[in-house]
Design an enzyme around this catalytic site. Structure first.
Site, mmCIF file in Angstrom:
data_model
loop_
_atom_site.group_PDB
_atom_site.id
_atom_site.type_symbol
_atom_site.label_atom_id
_atom_site.label_comp_id
_atom_site.label_asym_id
_atom_site.label_seq_id
_atom_site.Cartn_x
_atom_site.Cartn_y
_atom_site.Cartn_z
ATOM 1 N N CYS A 116 0.984 -1.512 0.235
ATOM 2 C CA CYS A 116 -0.009 -0.459 -0.245
ATOM 3 C C CYS A 116 0.801 1.335 -0.366
ATOM 4 O O CYS A 116 0.617 2.667 -0.049
ATOM 5 C CB CYS A 116 -0.676 -0.108 0.962
ATOM 6 S SG CYS A 116 -2.057 -1.817 1.458
ATOM 7 N N HIS A 256 -3.158 6.920 2.424
ATOM 8 C CA HIS A 256 -4.180 6.024 1.367
ATOM 9 C C HIS A 256 -5.257 5.587 2.556
ATOM 10 O O HIS A 256 -5.526 5.593 3.603
ATOM 11 C CB HIS A 256 -3.057 4.892 2.393
ATOM 12 C CG HIS A 256 -3.237 3.898 1.779
ATOM 13 N ND1 HIS A 256 -3.399 2.994 0.767
ATOM 14 C CD2 HIS A 256 -3.593 2.413 2.957
ATOM 15 C CE1 HIS A 256 -3.599 1.914 0.831
ATOM 16 N NE2 HIS A 256 -4.221 0.966 1.806
ATOM 17 N N ASN A 286 -9.673 -0.561 -0.523
ATOM 18 C CA ASN A 286 -8.424 -0.281 -0.808
ATOM 19 C C ASN A 286 -7.965 -0.545 -1.779
ATOM 20 O O ASN A 286 -8.569 -1.669 -2.435
ATOM 21 C CB ASN A 286 -7.824 -1.000 0.821
ATOM 22 C CG ASN A 286 -6.184 -0.916 0.998
ATOM 23 O OD1 ASN A 286 -5.838 -0.453 -0.054
ATOM 24 N ND2 ASN A 286 -6.318 -1.136 2.335
HETATM 25 O O1 UT7 Z 1 -3.610 -1.574 3.347
HETATM 26 C C1 UT7 Z 1 -2.833 -1.360 4.289
HETATM 27 C C2 UT7 Z 1 -3.162 -1.941 5.342
HETATM 28 N N1 UT7 Z 1 -4.105 -2.821 5.777
HETATM 29 C C3 UT7 Z 1 -4.671 -2.061 6.601
HETATM 30 O O2 UT7 Z 1 -4.484 -0.695 7.382
HETATM 31 C C4 UT7 Z 1 -5.707 -2.537 7.604
HETATM 32 C C5 UT7 Z 1 -5.740 -2.632 8.849
HETATM 33 N N2 UT7 Z 1 -6.981 -3.297 9.762
HETATM 34 C C6 UT7 Z 1 -8.315 -2.790 9.578
HETATM 35 O O3 UT7 Z 1 -8.809 -2.134 8.311
HETATM 36 C C7 UT7 Z 1 -9.235 -3.251 10.448
HETATM 37 O O4 UT7 Z 1 -8.626 -4.559 11.106
HETATM 38 C C8 UT7 Z 1 -10.419 -4.039 9.707
HETATM 39 C C9 UT7 Z 1 -11.371 -3.614 9.033
HETATM 40 C C10 UT7 Z 1 -9.496 -5.531 8.805
HETATM 41 C C11 UT7 Z 1 -10.739 -5.238 10.304
HETATM 42 O O5 UT7 Z 1 -11.824 -4.589 11.114
HETATM 43 P P1 UT7 Z 1 -11.748 -4.854 13.655
HETATM 44 O O6 UT7 Z 1 -12.107 -3.604 13.565
HETATM 45 O O7 UT7 Z 1 -9.904 -5.072 13.198
HETATM 46 O O8 UT7 Z 1 -12.229 -6.239 13.583
HETATM 47 P P2 UT7 Z 1 -11.647 -7.138 13.719
HETATM 48 O O9 UT7 Z 1 -10.937 -8.091 12.668
HETATM 49 O O10 UT7 Z 1 -11.227 -7.035 15.761
HETATM 50 O O11 UT7 Z 1 -12.909 -8.943 13.616
HETATM 51 C C12 UT7 Z 1 -14.263 -8.019 14.422
HETATM 52 C C13 UT7 Z 1 -15.237 -9.228 14.267
HETATM 53 C C14 UT7 Z 1 -15.068 -10.490 14.863
HETATM 54 O O12 UT7 Z 1 -15.577 -11.414 15.259
HETATM 55 P P3 UT7 Z 1 -15.760 -12.063 16.854
HETATM 56 O O13 UT7 Z 1 -14.602 -13.029 16.679
HETATM 57 O O14 UT7 Z 1 -15.271 -10.604 17.496
HETATM 58 O O15 UT7 Z 1 -17.167 -12.702 16.740
HETATM 59 C C15 UT7 Z 1 -14.888 -11.014 13.027
HETATM 60 O O16 UT7 Z 1 -15.050 -12.427 13.124
HETATM 61 O O17 UT7 Z 1 -16.319 -8.784 13.131
HETATM 62 C C16 UT7 Z 1 -15.856 -9.860 12.569
HETATM 63 N N3 UT7 Z 1 -15.839 -9.721 10.924
HETATM 64 C C17 UT7 Z 1 -16.462 -9.459 10.693
HETATM 65 N N4 UT7 Z 1 -18.167 -9.641 10.462
HETATM 66 C C18 UT7 Z 1 -19.212 -8.940 9.534
HETATM 67 C C19 UT7 Z 1 -14.641 -10.360 10.534
HETATM 68 N N5 UT7 Z 1 -15.066 -9.268 9.066
HETATM 69 C C20 UT7 Z 1 -16.452 -9.399 9.241
HETATM 70 C C21 UT7 Z 1 -16.941 -8.676 8.423
HETATM 71 N N6 UT7 Z 1 -18.579 -8.838 8.318
HETATM 72 N N7 UT7 Z 1 -17.007 -8.458 7.096
#
Ligand code: UT7
Length: 332
Positions: A116, A256, A286
């Site tokens: 990225c 980004h 993204n």
């Molecule tokens: O581009 C270059 C670098 N990349 C980034 O900068 C990305 C950085 N990370 C992020 O933007 C975020 O971490 C994400 C958008 C990828 C994920 O958001 P988050 O708030 O960190 O969610 P999480 O991974 O901690 O997941 C929270 C919950 C989980 O469920 P449980 O374990 O709490 O029951 C996931 O399974 O949300 C669940 N989950 C979803 N639920 C509905 C993960 N993806 C989804 C989804 N829809 N699409």
């Protein structure tokens, strides 16, 4: 003798027509529009669906438009650098294919892979060629077909990424405009949190890697989020400080577009208002190397000669950095 700097003299962008909405994703995986909007800020993304089309087709659309807009004869371009993690092939470079498709018959070209942060890595690299005085026209492209490595059964990643790209033309200047400063960083220990496991020399493509889904993008979202929030804000603040800029001196932040919360945290640390930040994540998601030039392209008509612009990125690798640009022309 006055120092030669690299000036951005044109920008162009391109995204495929097909729109993949959150509502459509709700039918494909266990997700909701509300979750995606709250956690990422993304509403829809573009997908290059036509069979046989790759990243070079995005890059070629972008470069054709850029040449036309800047009234440039393709034969006058000396170098094209393409930032991408979704090349047409492992080799040759996608930059070579873009050059061929756009008639850059006198240019040499190569790819940069910095995920990225690819566009800012490529922009800084390209600026050094101009600064030597030897190069007069260099094109920097950031283009991705992220859909090629997204698993559309994995809700944690398929909601995030989209396809698209943009490019800028760099030419020399000896006045105050152009690329004035850059801070670029790498931390390879972060590679375990965001990468493509299969298909490289460690794990060449095989029936096993395909069956295990190792050609899809692998991301530990929360880990990446923590590093991204801290590091993107740190370099953005550092570049302001060492160029004696207060928040009021910054006209635009071009971050980004990975996550609205990361963008907001960076702007907050810099002390700048949200209306000074270019944000199109809601429409494109993204697009990896594509996000920053796509923003510049969409905001080009609002930019004014003399605007202080800070570009900031964080990505897989880990890679991150910031570039300070003084814009050199009024938008139409
Ligand atoms: O581009 C270059 C670098 N990349 C980034 O900068 C990305 C950085 N990370 C992020 O933007 C975020 O971490 C994400 C958008 C990828 C994920 O958001 P988050 O708030 O960190 O969610 P999480 O991974 O901690 O997941 C929270 C919950 C989980 O469920 P449980 O374990 O709490 O029951 C996931 O399974 O949300 C669940 N989950 C979803 N639920 C509905 C993960 N993806 C989804 C989804 N829809 N699409």
């Amino acid at each position: 003798m006055q120092r030669i700097k690299a000036n951005i003299t044109g920008v162009h962008g391109w995204v495929p027509d097909f729109v993949l909405t959150n509502e459509e994703l709700e039918k494909m995986v266990d997700t909701t529009n509300e979750w995606i909007m709250t956690r990422t800020g993304i509403k829809e993304r573009r997908i290059l669906r036509e069979p046989g089309k790759g990243t070079s087709d995005i890059g070629a659309e972008v470069v054709k438009g850029l040449l036309e807009k800047t009234n440039t004869d393709p034969k006058d371009v000396e170098l094209l650098i393409c930032a991408t993690v979704t090349p047409d092939y492992a080799f040759p470079a996608t930059a070579n294919i873009i050059s061929d498709k756009t008639g850059l018959s006198n240019a040499w070209s190569y790819d940069i892979n910095a995920a990225c942060s690819g566009f800012i890595y490529a922009l800084d690299t390209a600026s050094k060629f101009i600064e030597t005085g030897q190069y007069k026209k260099v094109i920097v492209v950031g283009a991705e077909k992220m859909s090629m490595m997204v698993d559309y059964t994995d809700r944690a990643t398929c909601v995030i990424f989209g396809d698209g790209g943009g490019a800028v033309m760099l030419e020399p200047t000896t006045d105050e405009y152009g690329i004035r400063d850059s801070i670029l960083r790498t931390d390879g220990s972060g590679r375990i949190h965001l990468y493509q496991k299969g298909g490289g020399s460690v794990k060449p493509a095989s029936f096993r890697t395909v069956a295990a889904g190792e050609h899809f993008v692998y991301q530990e979202g929360q880990q990446v989020f923590k590093f991204a929030v801290t590091n993107m804000a740190d370099v953005s603040v550092e570049i302001m400080k060492r160029n004696n800029m207060e928040s009021d001196d910054v006209n635009w932040l071009v971050p980004h577009q990975a996550n609205m919360r990361i963008i907001e945290a960076t702007a907050k640390r810099m002390g700048i208002r949200k209306d000074q930040v270019m944000i199109n994540i809601q429409r494109y998601g993204n697009t990896t190397s594509g996000t920053i030039p796509l923003c510049l392209w969409e905001w080009e008509d609002q930019l004014k000669k003399g605007d202080n612009i800070i570009l900031s990125a964080f990505g897989g690798g880990f890679t991150w950095g910031s570039i300070y640009v003084k814009w050199s022309y009024d938008g139409q």
